[in-house]
Scaffold this motif. Structure first.
Motif, PDB file in Angstrom:
ATOM      1  N   SER A  70      -4.742  10.199   3.564  1.00  0.00           N
ATOM      2  CA  SER A  70      -3.923   9.868   2.390  1.00  0.00           C
ATOM      3  C   SER A  70      -2.471  10.304   2.540  1.00  0.00           C
ATOM      4  O   SER A  70      -1.580   9.749   1.901  1.00  0.00           O
ATOM      5  CB  SER A  70      -4.525  10.485   1.135  1.00  0.00           C
ATOM      6  N   TYR A  71      -2.206  11.276   3.426  1.00  0.00           N
ATOM      7  CA  TYR A  71      -0.832  11.750   3.624  1.00  0.00           C
ATOM      8  C   TYR A  71       0.082  10.653   4.190  1.00  0.00           C
ATOM      9  O   TYR A  71       1.301  10.782   4.132  1.00  0.00           O
ATOM     10  CB  TYR A  71      -0.803  12.970   4.549  1.00  0.00           C
ATOM     11  N   LEU A  72      -0.496   9.577   4.719  1.00  0.00           N
ATOM     12  CA  LEU A  72       0.300   8.484   5.282  1.00  0.00           C
ATOM     13  C   LEU A  72       0.846   7.537   4.207  1.00  0.00           C
ATOM     14  O   LEU A  72       1.624   6.647   4.504  1.00  0.00           O
ATOM     15  CB  LEU A  72      -0.548   7.673   6.270  1.00  0.00           C
ATOM     16  N   ALA A 127       0.823  -1.214   0.000  1.00  0.00           N
ATOM     17  CA  ALA A 127       0.000   0.000   0.000  1.00  0.00           C
ATOM     18  C   ALA A 127       0.855   1.261   0.000  1.00  0.00           C
ATOM     19  O   ALA A 127       0.340   2.365  -0.024  1.00  0.00           O
ATOM     20  CB  ALA A 127      -0.928   0.002   1.220  1.00  0.00           C
ATOM     21  N   GLN A 128       2.178   1.102   0.057  1.00  0.00           N
ATOM     22  CA  GLN A 128       3.143   2.203   0.044  1.00  0.00           C
ATOM     23  C   GLN A 128       2.959   3.146   1.230  1.00  0.00           C
ATOM     24  O   GLN A 128       2.949   4.364   1.088  1.00  0.00           O
ATOM     25  CB  GLN A 128       3.052   2.977  -1.274  1.00  0.00           C
ATOM     26  N   ALA A 129       2.825   2.550   2.418  1.00  0.00           N
ATOM     27  CA  ALA A 129       2.735   3.362   3.635  1.00  0.00           C
ATOM     28  C   ALA A 129       4.073   4.050   3.871  1.00  0.00           C
ATOM     29  O   ALA A 129       5.114   3.417   3.805  1.00  0.00           O
ATOM     30  CB  ALA A 129       2.377   2.479   4.830  1.00  0.00           C
ATOM     31  N   LYS A 130       4.037   5.349   4.136  1.00  0.00           N
ATOM     32  CA  LYS A 130       5.279   6.093   4.383  1.00  0.00           C
ATOM     33  C   LYS A 130       5.911   5.642   5.693  1.00  0.00           C
ATOM     34  O   LYS A 130       7.116   5.524   5.800  1.00  0.00           O
ATOM     35  CB  LYS A 130       4.992   7.598   4.434  1.00  0.00           C
ATOM     36  N   ASN A 131       5.067   5.438   6.709  1.00  0.00           N
ATOM     37  CA  ASN A 131       5.549   5.001   8.014  1.00  0.00           C
ATOM     38  C   ASN A 131       4.685   3.816   8.454  1.00  0.00           C
ATOM     39  O   ASN A 131       3.643   4.002   9.087  1.00  0.00           O
ATOM     40  CB  ASN A 131       5.453   6.160   9.022  1.00  0.00           C
ATOM     41  N   LYS A 184       4.797   1.688  10.767  1.00  0.00           N
ATOM     42  CA  LYS A 184       4.518   1.590  12.204  1.00  0.00           C
ATOM     43  C   LYS A 184       3.336   2.492  12.592  1.00  0.00           C
ATOM     44  O   LYS A 184       2.456   2.096  13.349  1.00  0.00           O
ATOM     45  CB  LYS A 184       5.778   1.993  12.979  1.00  0.00           C
ATOM     46  N   ALA A 185       3.326   3.704  12.033  1.00  0.00           N
ATOM     47  CA  ALA A 185       2.245   4.654  12.336  1.00  0.00           C
ATOM     48  C   ALA A 185       0.913   4.162  11.767  1.00  0.00           C
ATOM     49  O   ALA A 185      -0.123   4.248  12.433  1.00  0.00           O
ATOM     50  CB  ALA A 185       2.583   6.030  11.775  1.00  0.00           C
ATOM     51  N   VAL A 186       0.943   3.645  10.546  1.00  0.00           N
ATOM     52  CA  VAL A 186      -0.292   3.154   9.930  1.00  0.00           C
ATOM     53  C   VAL A 186      -0.803   1.934  10.682  1.00  0.00           C
ATOM     54  O   VAL A 186      -2.000   1.801  10.939  1.00  0.00           O
ATOM     55  CB  VAL A 186      -0.066   2.825   8.433  1.00  0.00           C
ATOM     56  N   LYS A 187       0.118   1.047  11.082  1.00  0.00           N
ATOM     57  CA  LYS A 187      -0.275  -0.168  11.818  1.00  0.00           C
ATOM     58  C   LYS A 187      -0.976   0.198  13.127  1.00  0.00           C
ATOM     59  O   LYS A 187      -1.917  -0.469  13.540  1.00  0.00           O
ATOM     60  CB  LYS A 187       0.968  -1.021  12.093  1.00  0.00           C
ATOM     61  N   ALA A 188      -0.526   1.288  13.755  1.00  0.00           N
ATOM     62  CA  ALA A 188      -1.138   1.718  15.016  1.00  0.00           C
ATOM     63  C   ALA A 188      -2.587   2.150  14.816  1.00  0.00           C
ATOM     64  O   ALA A 188      -3.394   2.094  15.753  1.00  0.00           O
ATOM     65  CB  ALA A 188      -0.333   2.860  15.622  1.00  0.00           C
ATOM     66  N   LEU A 189      -2.947   2.563  13.606  1.00  0.00           N
ATOM     67  CA  LEU A 189      -4.313   3.003  13.323  1.00  0.00           C
ATOM     68  C   LEU A 189      -5.241   1.851  12.932  1.00  0.00           C
ATOM     69  O   LEU A 189      -6.445   2.033  12.843  1.00  0.00           O
ATOM     70  CB  LEU A 189      -4.301   4.048  12.196  1.00  0.00           C
ATOM     71  N   LEU A 190      -4.668   0.676  12.704  1.00  0.00           N
ATOM     72  CA  LEU A 190      -5.476  -0.480  12.307  1.00  0.00           C
ATOM     73  C   LEU A 190      -6.077  -1.169  13.531  1.00  0.00           C
ATOM     74  O   LEU A 190      -5.476  -1.200  14.596  1.00  0.00           O
ATOM     75  CB  LEU A 190      -4.614  -1.483  11.539  1.00  0.00           C
TER      76      LEU A 190
END
Length: 199
Positions: free
Chosen positions: A148-150, A109-113, A115-121
């Motif tokens: 979307s900035y993530l 999904a081309q997450a920039k960070n 770890k940060a995206v995983k915390a939101l799941l």
């Protein structure tokens, strides 16, 4: 993804080299995750086999112990420990599989960070079984819309400004001349004649 495809998109050789380098890094990360997952699968097979052997040994021992209550009690305790160990191990394997699937999906999904995206799941609704990963794709799609900035998402190209005259075709903008082809002076003159056409 290959160089020819990227060049067809109009990228320069330098840009193509940069994209290919980043793509190579992502492939290496994906291979590392797959390798770890393969090791976990192998360990799972070995440990499952060990637990099965232990259960069989305890059953054999239980048959030989006969009426010795103390020995029977110890055997039952060991059997319970084995069951609990197996349950804990299976839970750990499921967590490792889920975490590996999430890591892979975040890379795709081309997450920039990641770890940060995983915390939101919401990890409680994500599960992995033989048919695939469930409850993850939907969450990632929602995050791409709301945050979307993530993600490294290239914006869709916006169509060029195209103004078409309305009303009386004989008056106002020259219908034969496209506004995109007009000079600034011509556009200014047309705007002064009929500002509503540009609104």
């Amino acid at each position: 993804m290959n160089r020819d495809t990227l060049q067809k998109f109009g990228l320069s050789d330098e840009q193509v080299n940069q994209v290919m380098a980043e793509h190579g890094k992502d492939l290496e990360k994906s291979k590392a995750v797959e390798s770890e997952l393969e090791q976990v699968k192998q360990q799972n097979t070995e440990l499952t086999s060990q637990i099965t052997d232990r259960d069989k040994q305890l059953k054999d021992l239980s048959g030989k112990a006969g009426d010795d209550e103390e020995l029977q009690s110890q055997i039952k305790a060991l059997q319970e420990q084995n069951k609990q160990s197996k349950t804990d191990y299976e839970a750990n394997i499921a967590t490792l599989k889920r975490d590996g699937a999430i890591e892979l999906a975040l890379r795709e999904a081309q997450a920039k960070n990641p770890k940060a995206v995983k915390a939101l799941l919401n990890g409680d609704i994500i599960s992995v079984d033989d048919s695939g990963v469930h409850g993850l794709k939907e969450q990632l799609e929602q995050l791409k819309e709301s945050d979307s900035y993530l993600f490294n998402i290239e914006p869709e190209p916006k169509p060029g400004l195209k103004i078409t005259p309305s009303g009386n075709p004989g008056g106002g903008v020259n219908a034969e001349k496209n506004i995109a082809d007009m000079s600034l002076e011509e556009m200014t003159a047309e705007y002064q004649k009929n500002p509503a056409l540009f609104g």
